[in-house]
Every structure is written in C-alpha cells, then in structure tokens.
Design an enzyme around this catalytic site. Sequence first.
Site, PDB file in Angstrom:
ATOM      1  N   HIS A 160       0.719  -1.130  -0.206  1.00 60.14           N
ATOM      2  CA  HIS A 160       0.147   0.042   0.104  1.00 60.14           C
ATOM      3  C   HIS A 160       0.817   1.305   0.109  1.00 60.14           C
ATOM      4  O   HIS A 160       0.387   2.416   0.439  1.00 60.14           O
ATOM      5  CB  HIS A 160      -0.857  -0.053   1.279  1.00 60.14           C
ATOM      6  CG  HIS A 160      -1.563  -1.441   1.517  1.00 60.14           C
ATOM      7  ND1 HIS A 160      -2.773  -1.513   1.001  1.00 60.14           N
ATOM      8  CD2 HIS A 160      -1.284  -2.296   2.061  1.00 60.14           C
ATOM      9  CE1 HIS A 160      -3.230  -2.663   1.452  1.00 60.14           C
ATOM     10  NE2 HIS A 160      -2.125  -3.181   2.174  1.00 60.14           N
ATOM     11  N   SER A 281      14.344  22.229 -15.388  1.00 56.43           N
ATOM     12  CA  SER A 281      13.247  23.060 -15.502  1.00 56.43           C
ATOM     13  C   SER A 281      13.755  24.343 -16.151  1.00 56.43           C
ATOM     14  O   SER A 281      14.632  24.833 -15.801  1.00 56.43           O
ATOM     15  CB  SER A 281      12.542  23.164 -14.307  1.00 56.43           C
ATOM     16  OG  SER A 281      11.806  24.103 -14.284  1.00 56.43           O
ATOM     17  N   LYS A 287      15.570  22.034 -10.028  1.00 50.99           N
ATOM     18  CA  LYS A 287      15.042  20.735 -10.470  1.00 50.99           C
ATOM     19  C   LYS A 287      15.980  19.930 -11.267  1.00 50.99           C
ATOM     20  O   LYS A 287      16.636  20.406 -12.176  1.00 50.99           O
ATOM     21  CB  LYS A 287      13.963  20.965 -11.278  1.00 50.99           C
ATOM     22  CG  LYS A 287      12.460  21.907 -10.350  1.00 50.99           C
ATOM     23  CD  LYS A 287      11.745  21.018  -9.868  1.00 50.99           C
ATOM     24  CE  LYS A 287      10.977  20.386 -10.836  1.00 50.99           C
ATOM     25  NZ  LYS A 287       9.848  19.753 -10.074  1.00 50.99           N
ATOM     26  N   GLU A 294       9.270   9.142 -16.704  1.00 49.79           N
ATOM     27  CA  GLU A 294       7.882   9.476 -16.860  1.00 49.79           C
ATOM     28  C   GLU A 294       7.465   8.944 -18.095  1.00 49.79           C
ATOM     29  O   GLU A 294       6.289   8.649 -18.426  1.00 49.79           O
ATOM     30  CB  GLU A 294       7.366  10.837 -16.514  1.00 49.79           C
ATOM     31  CG  GLU A 294       7.794  11.297 -15.115  1.00 49.79           C
ATOM     32  CD  GLU A 294       8.002  12.808 -15.162  1.00 49.79           C
ATOM     33  OE1 GLU A 294       9.244  13.275 -14.966  1.00 49.79           O
ATOM     34  OE2 GLU A 294       6.763  13.541 -15.192  1.00 49.79           O
TER      35      GLU A 294
END
Length: 462
Positions: A160, A281, A287, A294
């Site tokens: 979980h 970024s 970043k 992704e």
Amino acid sequence: MTKSQNQMWGGRFTAGPDAIMEAINASIEFDQRIASQDIQGSRAHAAMLGAVGIISDSDSNAIREGLLTILSEIETGNFPFQVALEDIHMNIESRLKDLIGEPAGRLHTGRSRNDQVATDFKLWVRDQMDAAIKGIEALMNALLQQAKAGADWVMPGFTHLQTAQPVTWGHHMMAYVEMLARDKSRFEDARRRMNESPLGAAALAGTSFPIDREMTANALGFDRPSANSLDAVSDRDFALEFLGVASICAMHLSRLSEELVIWSSSQFQFVSLSDRFSTGSSIMPQKKNPDAAELIRAKIGRIFGANVALMMVMKGLPLAYSKDMQEDKEQVFDAADSLMLALAAMTGMISDMTANRENLRAAATSGFSTATDLADWLVRALGMPFREAHHVTGSLVAMAETQGCDLRDLTLEQMQSVHQAITRAVFEVLTVENSVASRRSYGGTAPEQVWMQIARWEEFLS
Ligand code: ARG
C-alpha cells in the site's frame, strides 16, 4: 503508365481512382517499412519458382538480381516511391519491370499480395521479437549489476506504499529481473508459435502451380509452411501476440518507472538518476526531473492502445483476407518503436542510477518496520499463539507511537508492562539487518537468498 489505370491490376478498369480513393487505399507511406522483408520474400519465391521449373533459371536469376538492385536503391534513399502504386509490393514489382523488363511479370506466379504481405509482416514482427528479447536481456543485466552492488543493503519494503517490512535492495532489483524473464519467455514462446510461412497460400485457396512451400519456408527461416491457406492469409495472431506481450512488458516498465519517480523525489532520495537521463526545468533552477522514467511510464498507453486497436480491426472479419487488415501495420510499428525505446532508456537509467545506502537504511528503520519480527519473536521465544503476539505487538507499537519513539527505543520495563515474559533478547530482532537476515525462506529477502538468485540469473543470462 497513364494516370487512368493501375498497371498492376487495371485490366478491367477504364478510369483511375478518385484522389480520395487513392488516399484511403494507399499504404505505401507506411508499408515501405517492410521493404527489405518484401524483397527477402520475393527472392525466396523467385528462387523456388526457378528451382521447380515454373519459371526459367535465367528469369529467376534476373528477378533476384533486380530485387537486390532495388534493395540498394531503397537503402540509399534513391527509390522512386509512387502513391499511385498503392503499396510496397506493387511499387517494388513495378520498379523491377523498369529494371529487368519482361521477366518481372513472372515473379507473381503462384502467389498473391495476400500471402506476400502476411509473409513480409511476419518476418518484420519476428525481427522485433528478437530485438525485444535482446533489449530485455540488456535490462535484466543492468538490474543484476544493481542487485550485486547492494545485495544486502536494507531498504523499506512497501505494501500500500506504506512501510511494511525491511527488505534488501538486491531483492527489490531481482523482483524486476523475474518480471522481465517472464516477458522474455513470452516473446520466445510467441516467436515459436508464429514461425510458420504463409508464402504460397496465394490469394486464399493455394495455387495450381507445383510450388515448393517447404523450400520457401526454409529459405525465410520459418519452421514449416502454414497448413491452411485460408488461415495463412487471414491470420494476424502473431501481431496481436506481439502487442499483448509488449503490453505486459511495457506495464512492467511503467511500474519500475513509477518507483524511479518516487525514489528520486526529494522526499525519498533513495536514488539519484544520472544527468544523462534527467532533465532540468526552464523556470526552477534546482530541479532535476526524471522525464525518461515518466515517458516510459506513459508508453504503455500507446502500446496497449495499439493492442486494442488491432484487436478491434480483426474482430468480426470473415475469412479470408479483408482490406481492413492493411490497418495492422502502423499500430505494430508504433508499438514496437515505443517498446524498443522504452527498454533502451530504462537500461540506461538503471545502469547509471546510484542508490543511496544511508537513506535506504534510514527509511527502513522508521515506520515500525520490524513489528512483525517482534510478533514472530513472541511466538518463537514465548510460545505465544500468533494472533495474541500480533495483539501484544500492536500495543507496543501504540506505546512507542505515543512516546514518539521506535520499538527498539522502548525500555525492557516498558515492554514488560505490556507482557511480563518479554526478555532483553527481543531487542536483537528489532534491528533491520537482523530482520532481513532472518528471512531465509526460499525466495525471501535474506542476502544469502538474494545472492543465490543473482547467481542463478547470471548463469542463465551468460
Ligand atoms: N497493402 C495490402 C495490405 O497491407 C496488401 C495486400 C492487398 N491485398 C488485396 N487483396 N488487396 O494488406
């Protein structure tokens, strides 16, 4: 050639196609991708026609030579593709006529575009299966290296996405090796099943020419000719199996991607991804984004979409060939490209990734991760039934939680206030190292078990 008729089939036609008809009908824009398979298939067919005496040896030779010239024209970007010639098959045959003249017209004896395209596409898909298997093996190797580097490093295991029990980094890496091994074996299995030659099934019924299908099957690396000509020209199971297996594999890659996204976040900091596989970024200078992970996570959408799309194309088609089936290729091309890219990018990311041993361990020690070890100890050392041990441990966890400390920070007296018989020995099972070391059951997370699996897969892959 006049614009009014297709020279390949225009005999009964007086007018050429409407521009819209041409646009919906032509596949040359995309099926040029199976050009080399088409030439390979045609050369095998021409050799067979010559060998059994259906055409002369000199015609057979001229055809095969001409096809080689065409192959080099295509490879060097000098082939004059024509939309009016519909597809790759007729573009090549028409060009062959320009190059060698009359013998070109004998190539199509005893075959049809229906068995031709099935053969070409099978050869193409088979190559992709082989490439996928190689790509999977490379990724399995990269994961094995990670597993070896940190076989006994302790990290939290999750259920979980909540801390459950400590596990080893090596164990976690090897879980993906298991998944990928199943993908590899599914591709191998699909490849074995699909490896029958449709060539010679002709339009749908076979042919009256005395062709030798064993010979062409052999020449093209198929195990045997397919046994039913209707099935041979209408079967696209091999493409669907490719997409199905690719979907499962892409699903695995998306799960690993998701872990990389979580692990590389500043909240987790379990791993750092290399600059080579990250992006920055344009506004936030701090970043470092896991874009490759992704994008791999998203590829499953395209691949599974292709699987569904082709299933819908094939659904309800009567035997044998229907033009619907021309819609098979783009889906498979896109899915194959996506899978190969995803495998290569994941292999690069995993090879370059650095796991942070300290952070992994620190995370493993939080969240009462050794509570099960405590309960097991109560069973083992005090002979308590597991249900009762579970309850006692629950009380101890609640106590630690109120005090804002971990189980191992409770004093013996505090523990004994919950259950008198608890002794100092309990503290030994509360360390994460002892916890993982104790899980020695086959397939468990203990370093010795992990090393055993590493050795097994290393031998398998070498
Ligand atoms: N371009 C066609 C395809 O990809 C080739 C087969 C055409 N066969 C036919 N009977 N029109 O399916």
